[in-house]
Design a protein around this motif. Structure first.
Motif, PDB file in Angstrom:
ATOM      1  N   VAL A 148      32.531  42.963  57.763  1.00 46.75           N
ATOM      2  CA  VAL A 148      33.822  43.071  57.802  1.00 46.75           C
ATOM      3  C   VAL A 148      33.827  41.166  57.282  1.00 46.75           C
ATOM      4  N   VAL A 149      33.171  40.657  58.103  1.00 49.83           N
ATOM      5  CA  VAL A 149      32.849  39.125  58.104  1.00 49.83           C
ATOM      6  C   VAL A 149      32.908  38.842  56.942  1.00 49.83           C
ATOM      7  N   MET A 150      31.445  39.608  56.240  1.00 49.91           N
ATOM      8  CA  MET A 150      30.707  38.894  54.608  1.00 49.91           C
ATOM      9  C   MET A 150      32.479  39.893  54.009  1.00 49.91           C
ATOM     10  N   HIS A 151      33.606  40.772  53.873  1.00 52.49           N
ATOM     11  CA  HIS A 151      34.021  40.610  52.913  1.00 52.49           C
ATOM     12  C   HIS A 151      35.219  39.835  52.925  1.00 52.49           C
ATOM     13  N   GLU A 152      35.459  38.726  54.383  1.00 52.51           N
ATOM     14  CA  GLU A 152      36.727  37.908  54.998  1.00 52.51           C
ATOM     15  C   GLU A 152      36.454  37.022  54.097  1.00 52.51           C
ATOM     16  N   ILE A 153      35.403  36.550  54.304  1.00 53.21           N
ATOM     17  CA  ILE A 153      34.185  35.147  53.698  1.00 53.21           C
ATOM     18  C   ILE A 153      34.018  35.468  52.060  1.00 53.21           C
ATOM     19  N   GLY A 154      34.561  36.805  51.862  1.00 59.90           N
ATOM     20  CA  GLY A 154      34.679  37.010  50.067  1.00 59.90           C
ATOM     21  C   GLY A 154      35.672  36.725  49.483  1.00 59.90           C
ATOM     22  N   HIS A 155      36.921  36.672  49.812  1.00 59.50           N
ATOM     23  CA  HIS A 155      38.318  36.385  49.803  1.00 59.50           C
ATOM     24  C   HIS A 155      38.258  35.033  49.647  1.00 59.50           C
ATOM     25  N   GLY A 156      37.745  34.473  50.982  1.00 54.94           N
ATOM     26  CA  GLY A 156      37.746  32.919  50.643  1.00 54.94           C
ATOM     27  C   GLY A 156      36.903  32.674  49.302  1.00 54.94           C
ATOM     28  N   HIS A 210      41.465  43.505  45.326  1.00 57.06           N
ATOM     29  CA  HIS A 210      40.203  44.070  45.848  1.00 57.06           C
ATOM     30  C   HIS A 210      40.017  44.868  44.205  1.00 57.06           C
ATOM     31  N   PHE A 211      38.640  45.540  44.743  1.00 55.37           N
ATOM     32  CA  PHE A 211      38.143  46.310  43.864  1.00 55.37           C
ATOM     33  C   PHE A 211      38.938  47.544  44.493  1.00 55.37           C
ATOM     34  N   GLU A 212      39.738  49.065  43.273  1.00 52.39           N
ATOM     35  CA  GLU A 212      39.357  50.125  43.356  1.00 52.39           C
ATOM     36  C   GLU A 212      38.807  51.017  45.016  1.00 52.39           C
ATOM     37  N   SER A 213      39.688  51.944  45.601  1.00 47.97           N
ATOM     38  CA  SER A 213      39.188  52.688  46.414  1.00 47.97           C
ATOM     39  C   SER A 213      38.247  53.650  45.707  1.00 47.97           C
ATOM     40  N   VAL A 214      38.201  53.810  44.360  1.00 45.92           N
ATOM     41  CA  VAL A 214      37.161  55.226  43.999  1.00 45.92           C
ATOM     42  C   VAL A 214      36.338  54.040  43.812  1.00 45.92           C
ATOM     43  N   LEU A 215      35.067  53.651  43.919  1.00 43.57           N
ATOM     44  CA  LEU A 215      33.919  52.950  43.511  1.00 43.57           C
ATOM     45  C   LEU A 215      33.444  53.907  44.081  1.00 43.57           C
ATOM     46  N   VAL A 216      32.016  54.303  43.548  1.00 39.37           N
ATOM     47  CA  VAL A 216      31.261  55.499  44.130  1.00 39.37           C
ATOM     48  C   VAL A 216      29.856  54.439  43.588  1.00 39.37           C
ATOM     49  N   ALA A 227      32.068  49.533  47.496  1.00 41.30           N
ATOM     50  CA  ALA A 227      31.510  48.849  46.900  1.00 41.30           C
ATOM     51  C   ALA A 227      32.254  47.308  49.000  1.00 41.30           C
ATOM     52  N   LEU A 228      31.610  46.570  48.866  1.00 37.54           N
ATOM     53  CA  LEU A 228      32.103  45.698  49.955  1.00 37.54           C
ATOM     54  C   LEU A 228      33.592  44.792  49.488  1.00 37.54           C
ATOM     55  N   MET A 229      33.848  44.972  48.744  1.00 35.18           N
ATOM     56  CA  MET A 229      35.414  44.143  48.452  1.00 35.18           C
ATOM     57  C   MET A 229      36.042  45.637  48.195  1.00 35.18           C
ATOM     58  N   GLU A 230      36.540  46.651  48.394  1.00 37.69           N
ATOM     59  CA  GLU A 230      36.960  47.804  48.391  1.00 37.69           C
ATOM     60  C   GLU A 230      38.018  47.269  49.118  1.00 37.69           C
ATOM     61  N   PRO A 231      39.674  47.823  49.730  1.00 38.72           N
ATOM     62  CA  PRO A 231      40.409  47.661  49.966  1.00 38.72           C
ATOM     63  C   PRO A 231      40.419  48.143  52.243  1.00 38.72           C
ATOM     64  N   ALA A 232      39.778  49.148  51.903  1.00 35.70           N
ATOM     65  CA  ALA A 232      39.456  49.291  53.054  1.00 35.70           C
ATOM     66  C   ALA A 232      38.036  49.579  53.613  1.00 35.70           C
ATOM     67  N   ASN A 233      36.890  49.407  55.030  1.00 33.56           N
ATOM     68  CA  ASN A 233      36.037  49.290  55.536  1.00 33.56           C
ATOM     69  C   ASN A 233      35.500  50.417  55.000  1.00 33.56           C
ATOM     70  N   SER A 234      34.158  50.720  54.813  1.00 32.92           N
ATOM     71  CA  SER A 234      33.945  51.419  54.491  1.00 32.92           C
ATOM     72  C   SER A 234      32.322  52.111  55.535  1.00 32.92           C
ATOM     73  N   PRO A 235      31.860  53.461  56.004  1.00 33.65           N
ATOM     74  CA  PRO A 235      30.380  53.366  56.446  1.00 33.65           C
ATOM     75  C   PRO A 235      28.817  52.761  55.807  1.00 33.65           C
ATOM     76  N   ASN A 236      29.401  53.309  54.252  1.00 25.59           N
ATOM     77  CA  ASN A 236      28.892  53.534  53.070  1.00 25.59           C
ATOM     78  C   ASN A 236      28.409  52.083  52.769  1.00 25.59           C
ATOM     79  N   THR A 237      28.580  50.831  53.231  1.00 26.93           N
ATOM     80  CA  THR A 237      28.334  49.449  53.399  1.00 26.93           C
ATOM     81  C   THR A 237      27.485  49.042  53.551  1.00 26.93           C
TER      82      THR A 237
END
Length: 562
Positions: A182-190, A442-448, A451-461
């Protein structure tokens, strides 16, 4: 969800090359005793040696800052404000974090060229010297959910059963959320992964909130393409109305940057598409169920029949028992609503269905989305079940009502990638109902893979080791990357800081080196054990070779006073 705080705007000509690794410094904005300073004791976990909640949080944040700093180039230190706050949260979902640039810089229009908006860290990097800083002394502002897994200030639950995981190893337990990701994701936005198009007007630059920059492009939106109109978001013939439609239509906005498009085949899996032949339904945007077997091309195929339970105002909701054998060997189409998803699937199965499609309805909270489908403890459906949005549901029902034979199939599309358009552009998030701060940025939620910059946190990143297509997007925006190798002191480990697409093993080595030195506190044996464990972990994850593992160990052994 990812809001932007813009506290200063500086017009500047942005030129100049940089050559140094970026230095990213967290600024602790929490008062004593809470958030990043929470003294609650907590056992070390996942390679995080902190002994309290606050210490573990600070370690994660510094680790994330070191990862991004290792791969980006800037001669100007980036200051990132961080705090824990009461963010929006319910028992089942909530905002994990929000972040954005603390200020922006702009270049003015020139002839036919639009004015351009730059996020603070990139503006400084391109300028080669500091332009300004916010009143709070930051270039990025970030906030994180202080109540995750507990209660909100009003006593309501916040994501019951969840909580933060502060490990650095990418192995968050199933019920916990990786704070590092989540921290990596948020810094990515900034750092630049966010656009400023107005949600309701489609006007460029509107979301900076400063009227004099309305109509300006920004480095993110400059890379956006609309599949509906076939136009770039910033070209003259792309109207505000077209942009509004695009950012509310799944599959419409996509990332057009050349670097990212070139890496798409390296990162994304082949696209899997649900087709209902006889209708025009052909979509990557289908929902999956948490019950029953996963849908595959082998088990999800057959004639489609609309279920009819003959009861209530909606006879196709399958909330009551269906006539025995009425769906034998068929893929059942069922409307959402009135009962649990798994009950619908179980009733279809009892009538002989081999699979089920559940269509969204106009009365749902988000009809433009194919819903995720939770299990229900009262039944046990064992057929594969997928969902579709309202538009696709209507296409299926209209064709069925016209007597058109329908056949469902799930399969790969040659040459297309999961979460990308037919030209290899990764899709951007565009739900039919705008999600403030998340839509478009964000990237779309259907990337497989996810991806780090999808809108919802994923246990697969696993953001401590890979940032997928995000680095490529930063290059498209104007960032320069460090193409060198990880160093421990002056010793070259031979491990590249990053490999495309977004594998950051070398950055991980350098971040671990800093952490291991801090943890060892002068104890060389502890330092060597820590670095050897780092090398072994990266090797076990197939991130480095045996030779590179040896390089890390050799360089660590040369450190005499950690």
């Amino acid at each position: 969800m990812k809001t932007l705080l813009l506290s200063a705007v500086i017009g500047s000509a942005l030129f100049g090359a940089t050559a140094n690794a970026a230095i990213i410094t967290p600024i602790n904005q929490d008062p004593a005793g809470i958030g990043l300073n929470d003294p609650t004791l907590r056992a070390p976990e996942g390679g995080n040696p902190g002994k309290s909640v606050g210490e573990q949080r600070r370690i994660v944040y510094q680790f994330a800052a070191d990862l991004w700093g290792a791969v980006l180039q800037s001669d100007v230190e980036t200051f990132v404000g961080a705090s824990f706050q009461d963010l929006t949260c319910t028992a089942t979902g909530g905002t994990l974090g929000s972040a954005g640039a603390s200020w922006i810089a702009t270049t003015p229009p020139s002839g036919a060229e639009l004015g351009m908006i730059y996020h603070a860290p990139l503006a400084n990097a391109l300028n080669g010297s500091r332009i300004t800083i916010s009143a709070a002394g930051t270039d990025i502002t970030s906030r994180f959910n202080a109540n995750l897994g507990g209660s909100n200030p009003d006593g309501t639950p916040c994501m019951t059963g969840s909580g933060w995981y502060y490990g650095l190893d990418g192995n968050a337990p199933e019920n916990l959320i990786s704070f590092l990701d989540v921290v990596m994701h948020e810094i990515g936005h900034g750092l630049g992964f966010s656009g400023f198009v107005g949600y309701t007007t489609g006007r460029l630059g509107e979301r900076v909130g400063i009227p004099q920059y309305y109509g300006y492009s920004d480095v993110y939106t400059e890379n956006a393409f609309d599949n509906l109109s076939g136009k770039r978001f910033t070209e003259a013939s792309m109207t505000n109305a077209l942009r509004v439609t695009a950012i509310k239509t799944r599959g419409a906005p996509a990332w057009n940057g050349a670097t990212t498009r070139a890496q798409t085949p390296q990162w994304l899996d082949p696209a899997v598409v649900l087709s209902v032949n006889g209708s025009s339904v052909k979509t990557q945007f289908f929902g999956t169920a948490s019950f029953g077997p996963a849908a595959t091309p082998a088990n999800f195929a057959g004639p489609v029949v609309v279920a009819n339970d003959g009861t209530g105002p909606d006879t196709a909701d399958a909330c009551e028992a269906l006539p025995a054998g009425s769906l034998s060997g068929k893929v059942a189409y069922v409307n959402r609503g009135s009962c649990a998803f798994e009950i619908k699937a179980a009733n279809a199965q009892a009538a002989g269905a081999v699979a089920a499609i559940i269509g969204n309805v106009a009365s749902s909270g988000d009809p433009g989305t194919a819903p995720g489908m939770a299990e229900d403890a009262s039944v046990n459906a064992t057929i594969p079940t997928l969902s579709v949005n309202l538009a696709d549901a209507n296409l299926i029902k209209t064709a069925a009502q016209a007597g058109t034979p329908l056949t469902a199939a799930l399969g790969q599309v040659a040459g297309q990638f999961a979460g990308a358009d037919s030209s290899g552009r990764p899709l951007l998030y565009a739900p039919a109902i705008v999600a403030g701060g998340s839509t478009f940025s964000h990237f779309e939620s259907v990337l497989v893979p996810d991806a780090l910059m999808e809108p919802a946190n994923s246990p697969n990143t696993d953001a401590g080791r890979m940032v997928d297509l995000t680095l490529a997007a930063f290059v498209d925006e104007g960032w320069s990357l460090n193409a060198g190798t990880a160093r421990i002191g002056s010793c070259d480990t031979g491990v590249k800081l990053f490999k495309n697409p977004g594998l950051i093993a070398g950055a991980n080595v350098q971040a671990q080196d800093r952490l291991c030195r801090t943890t060892a506190n002068g104890n060389r044996a502890l330092y060597l054990r820590c670095m050897n464990d780092t090398a072994a972990s990266l090797k076990a994850a197939s991130m480095i070779s045996t030779v590179e593992q040896a390089g890390i160990r050799t360089c660590a052994a040369k450190v005499t006073s950690p």
